[in-house]
Write an enzyme that holds these catalytic residues in place. Structure first.
Site, mmCIF file in Angstrom:
data_model
loop_
_atom_site.group_PDB
_atom_site.id
_atom_site.type_symbol
_atom_site.label_atom_id
_atom_site.label_comp_id
_atom_site.label_asym_id
_atom_site.label_seq_id
_atom_site.Cartn_x
_atom_site.Cartn_y
_atom_site.Cartn_z
ATOM 1 N N ASN A 20 0.602 -0.986 0.019
ATOM 2 C CA ASN A 20 0.098 -0.284 0.133
ATOM 3 C C ASN A 20 0.866 1.102 -0.075
ATOM 4 O OD1 ASN A 20 -1.962 -1.434 -0.168
ATOM 5 N ND2 ASN A 20 -2.934 -0.969 1.962
ATOM 6 N N ARG A 89 -8.576 -2.747 -7.843
ATOM 7 C CA ARG A 89 -9.268 -1.237 -7.868
ATOM 8 C C ARG A 89 -8.667 0.088 -7.449
ATOM 9 N NH1 ARG A 89 -13.475 2.091 -5.339
ATOM 10 N NH2 ARG A 89 -11.279 3.058 -3.693
ATOM 11 N N CYS A 113 -15.597 -4.252 -5.763
ATOM 12 C CA CYS A 113 -14.603 -4.736 -6.108
ATOM 13 C C CYS A 113 -15.204 -5.944 -5.425
ATOM 14 C CB CYS A 113 -13.515 -4.482 -5.209
ATOM 15 S SG CYS A 113 -13.205 -4.276 -3.510
ATOM 16 N N ARG A 118 -17.220 -0.013 -3.456
ATOM 17 C CA ARG A 118 -16.234 1.093 -3.447
ATOM 18 C C ARG A 118 -15.786 2.143 -4.347
ATOM 19 N NH1 ARG A 118 -10.947 -2.493 -1.974
ATOM 20 N NH2 ARG A 118 -9.693 -0.361 -1.352
ATOM 21 N N PRO A 119 -17.014 2.840 -3.194
ATOM 22 C CA PRO A 119 -17.025 4.538 -3.642
ATOM 23 C C PRO A 119 -15.867 5.547 -4.063
ATOM 24 C CG PRO A 119 -18.009 4.912 -1.606
ATOM 25 C CD PRO A 119 -17.375 3.095 -2.222
ATOM 26 N N ILE A 120 -16.008 6.099 -5.153
ATOM 27 C CA ILE A 120 -14.481 7.116 -5.470
ATOM 28 C C ILE A 120 -15.418 8.800 -5.225
ATOM 29 C CG2 ILE A 120 -13.234 5.207 -6.269
ATOM 30 C CD1 ILE A 120 -13.866 7.848 -8.852
ATOM 31 N N ASP A 121 -16.555 8.730 -4.416
ATOM 32 C CA ASP A 121 -16.853 10.703 -4.163
ATOM 33 C C ASP A 121 -15.919 11.084 -3.523
ATOM 34 O OD1 ASP A 121 -17.524 8.980 -1.783
ATOM 35 O OD2 ASP A 121 -18.494 10.048 -1.352
ATOM 36 N N LEU A 122 -15.331 10.920 -2.654
ATOM 37 C CA LEU A 122 -14.058 11.659 -1.752
ATOM 38 C C LEU A 122 -13.765 12.670 -2.697
ATOM 39 C CD1 LEU A 122 -13.804 9.964 1.713
ATOM 40 C CD2 LEU A 122 -15.883 11.800 0.948
ATOM 41 N N ASP A 303 -7.561 -4.160 7.535
ATOM 42 C CA ASP A 303 -6.759 -5.089 6.965
ATOM 43 C C ASP A 303 -6.307 -7.041 7.656
ATOM 44 O OD1 ASP A 303 -7.166 -4.441 4.172
ATOM 45 O OD2 ASP A 303 -5.144 -3.089 4.178
ATOM 46 N N ILE A 325 -14.950 -0.437 8.559
ATOM 47 C CA ILE A 325 -14.759 0.438 7.725
ATOM 48 C C ILE A 325 -15.682 -0.569 6.513
ATOM 49 C CG2 ILE A 325 -12.579 0.614 6.422
ATOM 50 C CD1 ILE A 325 -11.741 1.712 9.229
ATOM 51 N N ARG A 395 -1.827 -11.394 -4.955
ATOM 52 C CA ARG A 395 -1.955 -9.981 -4.871
ATOM 53 C C ARG A 395 -0.855 -9.237 -4.151
ATOM 54 N NH1 ARG A 395 -7.598 -7.500 -4.183
ATOM 55 N NH2 ARG A 395 -6.251 -5.732 -4.253
HETATM 56 C C1 UD1 Z 1 -6.547 2.465 1.492
HETATM 57 C C2 UD1 Z 1 -6.312 0.312 1.329
HETATM 58 C C3 UD1 Z 1 -6.458 -1.017 1.921
HETATM 59 C C4 UD1 Z 1 -7.691 -0.581 3.076
HETATM 60 C C5 UD1 Z 1 -7.973 1.307 3.409
HETATM 61 C C6 UD1 Z 1 -8.224 1.112 5.000
HETATM 62 C C7 UD1 Z 1 -4.295 0.772 -0.058
HETATM 63 C C8 UD1 Z 1 -4.295 0.491 -1.993
HETATM 64 N N1 UD1 Z 1 -5.306 -0.048 -0.016
HETATM 65 O O1 UD1 Z 1 -8.528 1.830 0.600
HETATM 66 O O2 UD1 Z 1 -5.661 -2.108 1.472
HETATM 67 O O3 UD1 Z 1 -8.303 -1.490 3.577
HETATM 68 O O4 UD1 Z 1 -7.180 1.290 2.708
HETATM 69 O O5 UD1 Z 1 -7.237 0.853 5.427
HETATM 70 O O6 UD1 Z 1 -3.946 1.534 0.422
HETATM 71 N N2 UD1 Z 1 -14.982 5.866 0.932
HETATM 72 C C9 UD1 Z 1 -15.980 6.489 0.072
HETATM 73 N N3 UD1 Z 1 -15.835 7.706 -0.504
HETATM 74 C C10 UD1 Z 1 -13.813 7.886 -0.893
HETATM 75 C C11 UD1 Z 1 -13.368 6.909 -0.716
HETATM 76 C C12 UD1 Z 1 -13.746 5.603 0.558
HETATM 77 O O7 UD1 Z 1 -16.901 6.070 0.649
HETATM 78 O O8 UD1 Z 1 -14.366 8.432 -2.306
HETATM 79 C C13 UD1 Z 1 -15.816 4.586 2.007
HETATM 80 C C14 UD1 Z 1 -14.866 3.859 1.370
HETATM 81 O O9 UD1 Z 1 -16.340 2.289 0.842
HETATM 82 C C15 UD1 Z 1 -14.632 2.235 2.507
HETATM 83 C C16 UD1 Z 1 -13.726 3.607 2.968
HETATM 84 O O10 UD1 Z 1 -14.401 4.793 2.587
HETATM 85 O O11 UD1 Z 1 -15.668 2.128 2.960
HETATM 86 C C17 UD1 Z 1 -12.333 3.553 3.560
HETATM 87 O O12 UD1 Z 1 -11.538 3.567 2.071
HETATM 88 P P1 UD1 Z 1 -10.502 4.373 1.876
HETATM 89 O O13 UD1 Z 1 -9.403 4.830 3.122
HETATM 90 O O14 UD1 Z 1 -10.295 5.394 0.884
HETATM 91 O O15 UD1 Z 1 -9.631 2.574 1.465
HETATM 92 P P2 UD1 Z 1 -9.093 2.804 -0.139
HETATM 93 O O16 UD1 Z 1 -8.228 3.659 -0.377
HETATM 94 O O17 UD1 Z 1 -9.624 1.801 -1.164
#
Ligand code: UD1
Length: 414
Positions: A20, A89, A113, A118-122, A303, A325, A395
Site C-alpha cells: 500500500n 481497484r 470489488c 468502493r465509492p470514489i466520491d471523496l 486489513d 471500514i 496480489r
Molecule cells: C486503502 C488500502 C486498503 C485498506 C483501506 C483502509 C491501498 C491500496 N488500499 O484502501 O488495503 O483496507 O485503505 O485502511 O492502500 N470511501 C468512500 N468514498 C470515497 C473513498 C472511500 O465512501 O471516495 C469509503 C470506502 O468505501 C470505505 C472507507 O471509505 O468504506 C475506507 O476507504 P479508503 O480509506 O479510501 O480505502 P482505500 O484507499 O480504498
C-alpha cells in the site's frame, strides 16, 4: 495451496515492503519525471498491475529483485483502459497524478470489488474543488483541468486513504497551497509524502489530521526505500499465534503495529517490540479478545481483521469483531466454518466462539486478506487444508509459501 497443519513455526523472517506504499509511490513517479530508484518493492501482482499502467502511459520500468527503476520522462498518454483499471481497484490513485501531469485524465470508473461497493466520491469532490472538470458517462471518468489544478481548503468527511493520496498527488504541483483536514494518518501516507518531499515537493504534516501542501510546479526523480508491510507482519503474527509458536519478525517498524500488538498481548502472547524487530511468543492456547473494532490508523487495521479472526477461532472463550471500514469483509467466515470454526455474523459484527481445534478441508479464497486468513487457519488445522483462489493472495503476499516453509510450515503451491 496445500497445507499440512498442526505444526509449530519457529525462526526468523524478514518482512516484505508494503504494497500500500509501493502502489501510490509508483503512481507518484508520474509527477517527478527523471530516474527513480525504488527499493524494497515486493514481487506481487498488484505491483505488476501498477507497472502495467505506467508502461501503458509511456513510462519505462525495470525490476532487479526488489529494486525498481522507473523513468516517466517520456510519458505520452493520459488514458487508462478498462482492462488495466479493473486489475486493481486502487488504480484510482493514478487519477491525481495523471491529471496533474497532463491537465487531463481519462479512465474507467473502478466500480465495486471483493469488499463491496468502493465509492470514489471523496476523490472526485476534492479534485473538483481544485479546479478539475470531471464528467462521468458510460463508466468513464473524463477529467480536465484546463488552467491546471489550484490549491484550496479541502475537508474529508472520512479519512479515506486513497482520497488523501490522490489529493497529495494533485496538490504537489498545483498553484498555491492546499490544506487538507481530516486526512488519513496511515504510515503509507507518510511514506508517500516522504518520497514526494525527496522529489522536491513541500508537504507538511503527513501522518497528522491536517496536511498542508505548497504547490511547487516541478519535481525531480529520487531514490526511496518502501516501508515494511505492517499487514504482512500482522498476518505472520497471526500464523504464529494460531499455532502457539515463537518467531522473530525482522525489518519492520514496530510502532506501525501498536494496535495489533496490544490485541495479541490481550490474547496472552508475549511480544517484545524493538525498533526494527518483534520477538513473539504465543501460548499453547490463545485467550479470546472481547472487542476488536477496525478503525482508521492508528486504530486496528481492517486489513488485519481476517487473519486475526482465524487465530482467534481456536482461542479459549468468545471474541467479538466489529468491522467499521468495509461492508463485505467477512467473506472468509463461511470458509472458516468449513474448517470447524464457530462464528456468527450479524451485519458488521462477527462473534467467534473459540473451538478446541480445526480440521483440514477444501476452502476457497475470495479476497486478498481472506486468502491469508484461510492459510493462517490451515496452519492450525489437523490434516490437509486445500486453499483455492490463490491469485488473491498473490496480489499482496510475496512468495508466502516459501516464507512459511522457511518457518517450518508444510505449505505447497500446486
Ligand atoms: C486503502 C488500502 C486498503 C485498506 C483501506 C483502509 C491501498 C491500496 N488500499 O484502501 O488495503 O483496507 O485503505 O485502511 O492502500 N470511501 C468512500 N468514498 C470515497 C473513498 C472511500 O465512501 O471516495 C469509503 C470506502 O468505501 C470505505 C472507507 O471509505 O468504506 C475506507 O476507504 P479508503 O480509506 O479510501 O480505502 P482505500 O484507499 O480504498
Amino acid at each position: 495451496m496445500l497445507i499440512e497443519g498442526a505444526r509449530k513455526l519457529s525462526g526468523e523472517v524478514e518482512v516484505q515492503g508494503a504494497k500500500n506504499s509501493a502502489l501510490p509511490i509508483l503512481a507518484a513517479t508520474i509527477l517527478s519525471g527523471g530516474e527513480n530508484v525504488l527499493c524494497n518493492c515486493a514481487n506481487i501482482s498488484d505491483i505488476d498491475a501498477a507497472v502495467g499502467i505506467l508502461r501503458y502511459l509511456g513510462g519505462s520500468v525495470s525490476r532487479h529483485h526488489t529494486t525498481m527503476l522507473v523513468n516517466t520522462d517520456s510519458l505520452c498518454r493520459f488514458d487508462i483502459p478498462h482492462d488495466l483499471m479493473r486489475e486493481m481497484r486502487s488504480s484510482i490513485v493514478f487519477l491525481g497524478a495523471v491529471l496533474s501531469r497532463h491537465k487531463r485524465a481519462r479512465l474507467s470508473f473502478p466500480g465495486g470489488c471483493e469488499l463491496g461497493p468502493r465509492p470514489i466520491d471523496l476523490h472526485l469532490k476534492a479534485l473538483r474543488q481544485m479546479g478539475a472538470v470531471i464528467n462521468e458517462h458510460h463508466g468513464i471518468l473524463d477529467c480536465y483541468a484546463p488552467k491546471g489544478l489550484m490549491g484550496t481548503k479541502i475537508s474529508l468527511s472520512f479519512p479515506s486513504v486513497g482520497a488523501t493520496e490522490n489529493i497529495l498527488l494533485a496538490a504537489v504541483n498545483a498553484k498555491g497551497t492546499t490544506t487538507l483536514t481530516n486526512a488519513a494518518r496511515e504510515p503509507e501516507i507518510v511514506d508517500l509524502a516522504e518520497y514526494l518531499n525527496k522529489c522536491g515537493a513541500k508537504i507538511y504534516g503527513a501522518g497528522e489530521g491536517i496536511i498542508v501542501v505548497d504547490g511547487v510546479g516541478k519535481l525531480h526523480g529520487t531514490q526511496h526505500t518502501i516501508i515494511p508491510d505492517r499487514i504482512v507482519a500482522s498476518t505472520l503474527l497471526s500464523c504464529a499465534a494460531v499455532t502457539g509458536s515463537e518467531i522473530l519478525l525482522k525489518g519492520i517498524i514496530s510502532q506501525h503495529l501498536s494496535s495489533v500488538i496490544s490485541i495479541f498481548e490481550e490474547a496472552g502472547c508475549k511480544v517484545k517490540a524493538d525498533k526494527g524487530e518483534i520477538s513473539f511468543c504465543a501460548p499453547e492456547r490463545l485467550n479470546a479478545v472481547k472487542n476488536i473494532r477496525t478503525m482508521p490508523y492508528p486504530g486496528f487495521p481492517t486489513d488485519a481483521q481476517a487473519p486475526l479472526m482465524s487465530a482467534l477461532t481456536v482461542a479459549r472463550g468468545t471474541s467479538c469483531f466489529v468491522e467499521n471500514i468495509f461492508e463485505s469483509r467477512f467473506k472468509h467466515v463461511g470458509e472458516l466454518l468449513r474448517l470447524g470454526a464457530n462464528i456468527k455474523v450479524e451485519g458488521k459484527v462477527a462473534v467467534v466462539e473459540g473451538v478446541s481445534g480445526l480440521s483440514g478441508a477444501l476452502v476457497e479464497a475470495q479476497d486478498l486478506r481472506g486468502a491469508a486468513a484461510l492459510i493462517t487457519a490451515g496452519l492450525a488445522a489437523e490434516g490437509t487444508t486445500e486453499v483455492t483462489g490463490i491469485k488473491y493472495l498473490e496480489r499482496g503476499y510475496d512468495s508466502f509459501e516459501t516464507v512459511l516453509s522457511d518457518l517450518g510450515a508444510s505449505v505447497r503451491k500446486v
